[in-house]
Write a protein that holds these residues in place. Structure first.
Motif, short mmCIF file in Angstrom:
data_model
loop_
_atom_site.label_atom_id
_atom_site.label_comp_id
_atom_site.label_asym_id
_atom_site.label_seq_id
_atom_site.Cartn_x
_atom_site.Cartn_y
_atom_site.Cartn_z
N LEU A 107 -13.33 -11.96 7.19
CA LEU A 107 -13.22 -12.96 6.14
C LEU A 107 -12.39 -14.18 6.54
CD1 LEU A 107 -12.77 -10.76 2.95
CD2 LEU A 107 -14.86 -11.71 3.91
N GLY A 108 -11.67 -14.09 7.64
CA GLY A 108 -10.89 -15.23 8.10
C GLY A 108 -9.78 -15.60 7.13
N ASP A 109 -9.35 -16.84 7.18
CA ASP A 109 -8.24 -17.31 6.36
C ASP A 109 -8.78 -18.07 5.16
OD1 ASP A 109 -5.70 -17.89 5.48
OD2 ASP A 109 -5.48 -19.65 6.76
N THR A 110 -9.13 -17.31 4.13
CA THR A 110 -9.65 -17.91 2.91
C THR A 110 -8.83 -17.43 1.72
OG1 THR A 110 -11.16 -16.08 2.43
CG2 THR A 110 -12.02 -17.85 3.85
N GLY A 111 -8.96 -18.14 0.62
CA GLY A 111 -8.28 -17.71 -0.60
C GLY A 111 -8.78 -16.35 -1.06
N GLU A 112 -10.07 -16.11 -0.91
CA GLU A 112 -10.63 -14.82 -1.31
C GLU A 112 -10.06 -13.70 -0.45
OE1 GLU A 112 -12.48 -17.57 -0.88
OE2 GLU A 112 -13.17 -17.88 -2.94
N ARG A 113 -9.93 -13.97 0.83
CA ARG A 113 -9.38 -12.96 1.74
C ARG A 113 -7.95 -12.62 1.34
NH1 ARG A 113 -5.58 -11.46 4.68
NH2 ARG A 113 -5.77 -10.73 6.78
N ARG A 114 -7.15 -13.64 1.04
CA ARG A 114 -5.75 -13.40 0.64
C ARG A 114 -5.68 -12.64 -0.68
NH1 ARG A 114 -5.63 -18.38 3.11
NH2 ARG A 114 -5.73 -19.57 1.16
N GLU A 115 -6.53 -13.00 -1.63
CA GLU A 115 -6.55 -12.32 -2.92
C GLU A 115 -6.98 -10.86 -2.75
OE1 GLU A 115 -8.94 -12.51 -7.18
OE2 GLU A 115 -8.98 -14.27 -5.87
N LEU A 116 -8.00 -10.64 -1.96
CA LEU A 116 -8.48 -9.28 -1.73
C LEU A 116 -7.41 -8.45 -1.04
CD1 LEU A 116 -10.82 -7.29 -1.97
CD2 LEU A 116 -11.73 -8.21 0.17
N GLU A 117 -6.75 -9.01 -0.02
CA GLU A 117 -5.70 -8.28 0.67
C GLU A 117 -4.55 -7.93 -0.28
OE1 GLU A 117 -3.04 -8.34 4.73
OE2 GLU A 117 -3.70 -10.26 3.92
N PHE A 118 -4.16 -8.87 -1.14
CA PHE A 118 -3.10 -8.62 -2.11
C PHE A 118 -3.44 -7.42 -2.99
CE2 PHE A 118 -1.35 -9.31 -6.38
CZ PHE A 118 0.00 -9.36 -6.09
N ASN A 119 -4.66 -7.40 -3.51
CA ASN A 119 -5.08 -6.30 -4.38
C ASN A 119 -5.23 -4.99 -3.62
OD1 ASN A 119 -5.13 -7.73 -6.84
ND2 ASN A 119 -7.05 -8.68 -6.26
N ILE A 120 -5.70 -5.05 -2.39
CA ILE A 120 -5.82 -3.84 -1.58
C ILE A 120 -4.44 -3.27 -1.25
CG2 ILE A 120 -6.48 -3.00 0.72
CD1 ILE A 120 -9.03 -4.73 0.47
N LYS A 121 -3.47 -4.15 -1.00
CA LYS A 121 -2.09 -3.68 -0.73
C LYS A 121 -1.53 -2.94 -1.93
CE LYS A 121 -0.41 -6.88 2.75
NZ LYS A 121 0.47 -8.01 3.04
N LYS A 122 -1.79 -3.45 -3.13
CA LYS A 122 -1.33 -2.75 -4.34
C LYS A 122 -1.96 -1.37 -4.43
CE LYS A 122 -2.25 -5.75 -7.57
NZ LYS A 122 -2.32 -6.54 -8.82
N LEU A 123 -3.25 -1.29 -4.13
CA LEU A 123 -3.95 0.00 -4.16
C LEU A 123 -3.38 0.94 -3.10
CD1 LEU A 123 -6.29 1.65 -5.35
CD2 LEU A 123 -7.77 0.59 -3.63
N ALA A 124 -3.15 0.43 -1.90
CA ALA A 124 -2.59 1.26 -0.83
C ALA A 124 -1.20 1.77 -1.20
CB ALA A 124 -2.54 0.47 0.48
N ASP A 125 -0.38 0.94 -1.82
CA ASP A 125 0.95 1.38 -2.27
C ASP A 125 0.83 2.51 -3.29
OD1 ASP A 125 2.51 -0.32 -0.73
OD2 ASP A 125 2.60 -1.88 -2.27
N TRP A 126 -0.11 2.38 -4.19
CA TRP A 126 -0.30 3.37 -5.26
C TRP A 126 -0.78 4.72 -4.72
CZ3 TRP A 126 -4.90 5.37 -7.61
CH2 TRP A 126 -4.67 6.04 -8.81
N MET A 127 -1.42 4.71 -3.56
CA MET A 127 -1.98 5.94 -3.00
C MET A 127 -0.92 6.83 -2.36
SD MET A 127 -5.14 5.90 -3.72
CE MET A 127 -5.79 7.15 -2.63
N ARG A 128 0.28 6.32 -2.12
CA ARG A 128 1.32 7.15 -1.49
C ARG A 128 1.61 8.37 -2.37
NH1 ARG A 128 5.87 2.86 -0.82
NH2 ARG A 128 4.86 2.26 -2.74
N ASN A 129 1.72 9.52 -1.72
CA ASN A 129 1.98 10.76 -2.45
C ASN A 129 3.04 11.63 -1.77
OD1 ASN A 129 0.64 12.02 -0.28
ND2 ASN A 129 -1.31 12.06 -1.36
N THR A 130 3.66 11.09 -0.73
CA THR A 130 4.68 11.82 0.04
C THR A 130 5.80 10.85 0.39
OG1 THR A 130 2.97 13.23 1.01
CG2 THR A 130 5.07 13.15 2.16
N ALA A 131 7.01 11.35 0.32
CA ALA A 131 8.16 10.48 0.65
C ALA A 131 8.21 10.21 2.14
CB ALA A 131 9.46 11.13 0.20
#
Length: 131
Positions: A107-131
């Protein structure tokens, strides 16, 4: 006269099915090749063919495209489905390294790419289940 805003989905803004396919292919290729992804790669079977298809269907629906995942699998329940796998900060970071590189490659350096990455990071953070 009424003005109605039309919301264009992330799916359409990034290029639809072709873009999702390229992103998922790059993601799993990165999982196979990045040294920091060894631990998360080991959580998967030797053949990634089926999981690539499942992730494409999920990501299509998650980004606002056609409902391809839920009719087959039901509600995503991602955290519940991933509970058998220990997902700590290191696993999250390894997964995000694969995804970030895939986003850069597709996706390169686009606003959509940054928005998608931001939302994916939130999802990845939520998936943690072990300290």
């Amino acid at each position: 006269m009424s003005e109605t805003a039309v919301e264009i989905s992330m799916f359409d803004r990034i290029g639809g099915e072709v873009a999702v396919d390229r992103l998922v292919e790059a993601f799993y290729d990165n999982m196979d090749s990045l040294p920091e992804a060894r631990t998360i790669r080991a959580m998967h079977g030797p053949d990634l063919t089926e999981i690539r298809k499942v992730f494409k269907r999920y990501l299509t629906e998650w980004t606002g495209g056609p409902k391809l995942y839920s009719p087959e699998k039901g509600h995503p329940r991602l955290r519940q489905r991933h509970m058998p796998f220990p997902i700590d900060n290191a696993a999250r970071d390894a997964w995000m390294a694969c995804m970030t590189k895939a986003l850069d490659e597709t996706l390169g350096d686009t606003g959509e790419r940054r928005e998608l990455e931001f939302n994916i990071k939130k999802l990845a953070d939520w998936m943690r289940n072990t300290a």
